[in-house]
Design an enzyme around this catalytic site. Structure first.
Site, short mmCIF file in Angstrom:
data_model
loop_
_atom_site.label_atom_id
_atom_site.label_comp_id
_atom_site.label_asym_id
_atom_site.label_seq_id
_atom_site.Cartn_x
_atom_site.Cartn_y
_atom_site.Cartn_z
CD GLN A 374 98.78 38.80 48.46
OE1 GLN A 374 97.90 38.11 47.98
NE2 GLN A 374 98.86 39.05 49.75
CG HIS A 376 101.22 42.94 51.49
ND1 HIS A 376 99.97 42.37 51.57
CD2 HIS A 376 102.09 41.92 51.75
CE1 HIS A 376 100.08 41.08 51.85
NE2 HIS A 376 101.35 40.80 51.97
CG HIS A 473 94.85 30.82 49.28
ND1 HIS A 473 95.76 31.69 48.71
CD2 HIS A 473 94.09 31.56 50.12
CE1 HIS A 473 95.57 32.91 49.20
NE2 HIS A 473 94.56 32.85 50.06
CG ASN A 530 95.20 36.37 47.01
OD1 ASN A 530 95.97 36.82 46.18
ND2 ASN A 530 95.44 36.43 48.30
#
Length: 605
Positions: A374, A376, A473, A530
């Site tokens: 990711q 971002h 996670h 995810n």
């Protein structure tokens, strides 16, 4: 539904990042996440303070520290998941999640529901993922008019043309075209209008009338009690024992007394997160307690998985920033935004509007690169840029690797030691497996290559592996399976072995007639992406099995227990039609779900 925490948002289970404060300054949301998380297991040695004033009290034996704030006398430092944490409130971690919703890659991450038939398995996942995306409201286009997003996306596509770089799929929608604000989706999008009591009895497209929904907050689900005695097969849950944790409100006496009561239902679903779900089952005596002699669910808490997480932050390269202000080849919306910003703020050295939406870019898991990335600018419990740099040119890189569910890695619960809520204390016994160790090393190199294509490192945020568990996670604690396992010594034979998993792929716990589990803990595979969308997909499949079972037996007295001999069935497409057909009256319209509260009227005529 019982929730051990409180309702912390005006709309039950809504995302806290929707508040205007955090839409204006994403770094401030870091502290919201930090405040929401509670560490699961803290070794006593972690609480030793050598610099303590000599005159201050200290324990004689540091291993016998007071059991508060997650301290655990059984937890070793070397095999802990020190950053693993939980959120206790209505909506749980969905009140502060990133809303990233990728699918698992077939052959690398995705579990096999129908291992004997690849076509049926592919069709099942296609149906479930489509329904899950619509339920939570996934989009990949909400940042398409962001200068920073397109800058990062285009730069990486040119630098790594074969990596499938794309916008990160997110559960959110922009409030209006050109608006700097988004509404981030959370568990309230799953609840939808379930809290609207005026809709009680409303029929759906199949003419089934809606029942009532009760949410009990500050209420602990303590344990489940069976109505079948010491039976180890065909077990039936009779009641769930719960406790009102704020019972002193009602006692009327100076000495509050615990208020325990029972909830009787036809079916019980335990979906309290990857830690609390096995914790409730362990407290029920089903397994998972250290040195427990007999376990009804022997796989409880075993073969856990987590994600090695690499992180860094960069400042965009000077040439990349300079190109933002060169407007000849830019789309009209880009030109208008830059020109308007320059006119309003002529002394600003950056051509990026103050409210330009952040980048949300994804490098997906693929063969040869089995990690999820990711790129971002978002809020986690770490990574606050603060005043060190202009946040408009800061980019976060988070790369997630995977770890297999090794038999030595487990979450075990202690006898005689409880957490702050009076439940058995969880202890981690986890060390990284060698199978995927080289993947993590290659992932770090890949992250530095990607970072170098974008800019230079922000001081203090150079490439680093984060504390184990920080990805939040955790998987495998209540893993699903086929009830079959290859024997190592006779690989040509298959043995039915419910000890290798907790439940089947209907999410029904082995040997139980009316007990189901849900959440990330159900995922049995090593995964890097995810897990939320996959957990939703598996939960939707489970609801079909529950509905069908209760249609066949409305009393719930003669439900069939989960056994490996039962043949799993694909989910009928018609069952999820309301999540697939936009013309269906119950199709979730996330943009019309709820408008922000803009006024309060008192004593209206």
């Amino acid at each position: 539904m019982t929730e051990i925490g409180d309702q912390e948002t005006r709309v039950p289970a809504s995302h806290k990042k929707n508040e205007i404060d955090y839409q204006k300054d994403i770094d401030r949301f870091v502290r919201v996440i930090q405040g929401a998380l509670s560490n699961v297991s803290v070794p006593p040695s972690s609480t030793v303070v050598p610099e303590l004033d000599p005159s201050a009290w200290r324990p004689n034996n540091e291993s016998q520290m007071t059991i508060t704030n997650g301290r655990n006398p059984f937890q070793e430092m070397y095999n802990n998941l020190p950053a693993e944490a939980v959120t206790r409130c209505v909506g749980g971690m969905s009140t502060h999640w990133t809303c990233a919703t990728p699918e698992f890659l077939k052959g690398e991450e995705r579990p096999k529901i129908f291992p004997e038939d690849e076509t049926v398995d592919d069709d099942e996942w296609k149906l479930l993922y489509e329904a899950a995306r619509n339920l939570i409201g996934v989009s990949s286009t909400e940042f398409e008019e962001s200068i920073r997003h397109n800058t990062v996306l285009d730069t990486l596509k040119k630098a790594f043309p074969k990596r499938g770089i794309r916008p990160l799929p997110l559960a959110c929608h922009r409030l209006a075209k050109g608006s700097p604000y988004v509404r981030w989706h959370a568990a309230d999008d799953v609840y939808y209008d379930i809290f609207d009591q005026s809709l009680f009895g409303k029929p759906n497209s199949e003419n089934i009338k809606r029942g009532k929904f009760f949410l009990l907050t500050n209420t602990r689900c303590t344990k489940l009690h069976t109505s079948t005695g010491s039976a180890t097969e065909n077990v039936h849950i009779g009641i769930a024992e719960v406790m009102d944790l704020l019972a002193d409100r009602f006692s009327g006496t100076p000495s509050p007394k615990p208020v325990n009561f029972a909830i009787r239902a036809k079916v019980y679903v335990i979906a309290a997160g990857a830690v609390a779900t096995p914790q409730i089952l362990a407290n029920s005596g089903f397994g998972g307690i250290r040195e427990q002699a007999s376990e009804l669910v022997p796989a409880l808490g075993k073969r856990i998985t987590e994600q090695p997480l690499a992180f860094c932050q960069i400042i965009l390269n000077q040439h990349i920033v300079d190109n933002i202000g060169k407007l000849d080849d830019k789309p009209q919306w880009w030109k208008d935004a830059v020109n308007a910003h320059k006119k309003a703020h002529p002394k600003d050295p950056l051509p990026i509007p103050f409210q330009d939406p952040e980048p949300q870019v994804n490098i997906p898991v693929m063969e040869g690169f089995p990690w999820h990335a990711q790129i971002h600018r978002d809020a986690f419990s770490y990574g606050e840029a603060g005043p060190r740099a202009d946040s408009r040119v800061v980019v976060d890189l988070r790369f997630f690797a995977r770890q297999e569910g090794d038999s030595k890695n487990r979450l075990v619960f202690e006898k005689g030691v409880t957490d702050v809520y009076g439940m058995p204390q969880p202890t981690f016994e986890y060390t990284p497996t060698t199978k995927f160790a080289d993947e993590a090393g290659r992932m770090m190199k890949d992250m530095t290559d990607v970072a170098n294509a974008l800019g230079g490192y922000l001081p203090g945020s150079s490439p680093q592996f984060m504390a184990p568990g920080l990805a939040l996670h955790l998987g495998g604690t209540v893993r699903l399976g086929q009830g079959k396992e290859l024997l190592a010594e006779t690989e040509h034979l298959k043995k039915k072995d419910k000890a290798s998993s907790v439940a089947n792929f209907n999410s029904q716990v082995w040997n139980f007639r009316n007990l189901y589990v849900g959440g990330n803990g159900t995922i049995p595979t090593a995964f890097a992406a995810n897990p939320t969308l996959t957990s939703i997909a598996l939960a939707l499949r489970a609801t079909r099995h529950i509905v069908k079972a209760l249609q066949a037996d409305p009393t719930g007295d003669n439900l069939k227990a989960a056994t490996p001999d039962q043949k799993l069935e694909p989910t009928p497409r018609g069952y999820l039609n309301w999540l697939r057909d936009k013309n269906d009256a119950d199709f979730p319209d996330h943009e019309a779900l709820r408008t922000p509260h803009k006024e309060v009227v008192v004593n209206a005529a």
